[in-house]
Design a protein around this motif. Sequence first.
Motif, PDB file in Angstrom:
ATOM      1  N   ARG A  28       2.386   3.228  -4.226  1.00 46.25           N
ATOM      2  CA  ARG A  28       1.891   2.689  -2.969  1.00 46.25           C
ATOM      3  C   ARG A  28       2.869   3.002  -1.846  1.00 46.25           C
ATOM      4  O   ARG A  28       4.078   2.992  -2.056  1.00 46.25           O
ATOM      5  N   ARG A  29       2.347   3.259  -0.655  1.00 45.64           N
ATOM      6  CA  ARG A  29       3.201   3.570   0.484  1.00 45.64           C
ATOM      7  C   ARG A  29       4.111   2.394   0.785  1.00 45.64           C
ATOM      8  O   ARG A  29       3.654   1.246   0.863  1.00 45.64           O
ATOM      9  N   SER A  30       5.397   2.672   0.954  1.00 44.10           N
ATOM     10  CA  SER A  30       6.390   1.612   1.112  1.00 44.10           C
ATOM     11  C   SER A  30       6.815   1.403   2.559  1.00 44.10           C
ATOM     12  O   SER A  30       7.846   0.784   2.818  1.00 44.10           O
ATOM     13  N   TYR A  31       6.040   1.895   3.504  1.00 43.80           N
ATOM     14  CA  TYR A  31       6.401   1.732   4.911  1.00 43.80           C
ATOM     15  C   TYR A  31       5.137   1.591   5.750  1.00 43.80           C
ATOM     16  O   TYR A  31       4.040   1.930   5.308  1.00 43.80           O
ATOM     17  N   ASP A  32       5.320   1.072   6.962  1.00 39.23           N
ATOM     18  CA  ASP A  32       4.206   0.907   7.892  1.00 39.23           C
ATOM     19  C   ASP A  32       4.302   1.956   8.987  1.00 39.23           C
ATOM     20  O   ASP A  32       5.396   2.261   9.482  1.00 39.23           O
ATOM     21  N   THR A  33       3.162   2.492   9.371  1.00 42.29           N
ATOM     22  CA  THR A  33       3.114   3.460  10.466  1.00 42.29           C
ATOM     23  C   THR A  33       2.924   2.716  11.786  1.00 42.29           C
ATOM     24  O   THR A  33       2.497   1.558  11.794  1.00 42.29           O
ATOM     25  N   PRO A  34       3.212   3.360  12.928  1.00 44.55           N
ATOM     26  CA  PRO A  34       3.016   2.698  14.228  1.00 44.55           C
ATOM     27  C   PRO A  34       1.566   2.279  14.425  1.00 44.55           C
ATOM     28  O   PRO A  34       0.641   2.943  13.962  1.00 44.55           O
ATOM     29  N   SER A  35       1.384   1.172  15.139  1.00 42.81           N
ATOM     30  CA  SER A  35       0.033   0.655  15.373  1.00 42.81           C
ATOM     31  C   SER A  35      -0.772   1.544  16.310  1.00 42.81           C
ATOM     32  O   SER A  35      -2.001   1.533  16.276  1.00 42.81           O
TER      33      SER A  35
END
Length: 221
Positions: free
Chosen positions: A8-15
């Motif tokens: 699973r992706r372990s980071y958040d992208t910009p909104s």
Amino acid sequence: MGDPKFSRRSYDTPSHPWQGERIKAEVVLVNQYGLKNKTEVWKAQSVLRNFRKQSRELQARLRSGDAQAKIEADALLNKCSKIGVLPVEGATLNDILTLSEENILSRRLQTLVFEKGMASTVGQARQMIVHGHIFMNGHRVTIPGYIVTRYEESSIMYDPASPFNDEMHPMRISAEQAAANAELKASKEAEEAAKKAAEARADAEEAGITADDAANQEGDH
């Protein structure tokens, strides 16, 4: 649950994808730390966001008298101290809220290889790590974004089988360049300390003004 073969992706992208100031700031960080792309910036921001979230929640629980919160707060501070983003002693949960992406990025193996004078540029440091020229704790590490702990930092060295162990290697960094890298690191640390001190003074002055205003208002009544 998802396919177990794909993590699973372990980071958040910009909104929002098009924010000029944010994009400029990300480009500066990519160039300063020799990152492959902005994804590595977003990973650092996600780690920092998680630390800040835990700090705020723990402070609220401590105010309510939660005994378990004290144990978890100590564990969080120890973790931050272990990876080198907070001092070993005297740190508080409020200090976590003042951390920035630079604090996380400065603990990457790539950054430390450059600052130790083992590479002439951060780009070369990344190439050396990926190509297997760097040892740490007696093992070859090929991940430039590996977060190095305080205890691992002193064990960073060239791979014993690497040609970089030869001081006459044409790509080996000179003593002058190593000294320049050390001076650059010291100036960055001094700048960061001055910035935090200025913020602390500003907060203290604001608190003082607020207290004076409150006292004046009470006096008027």
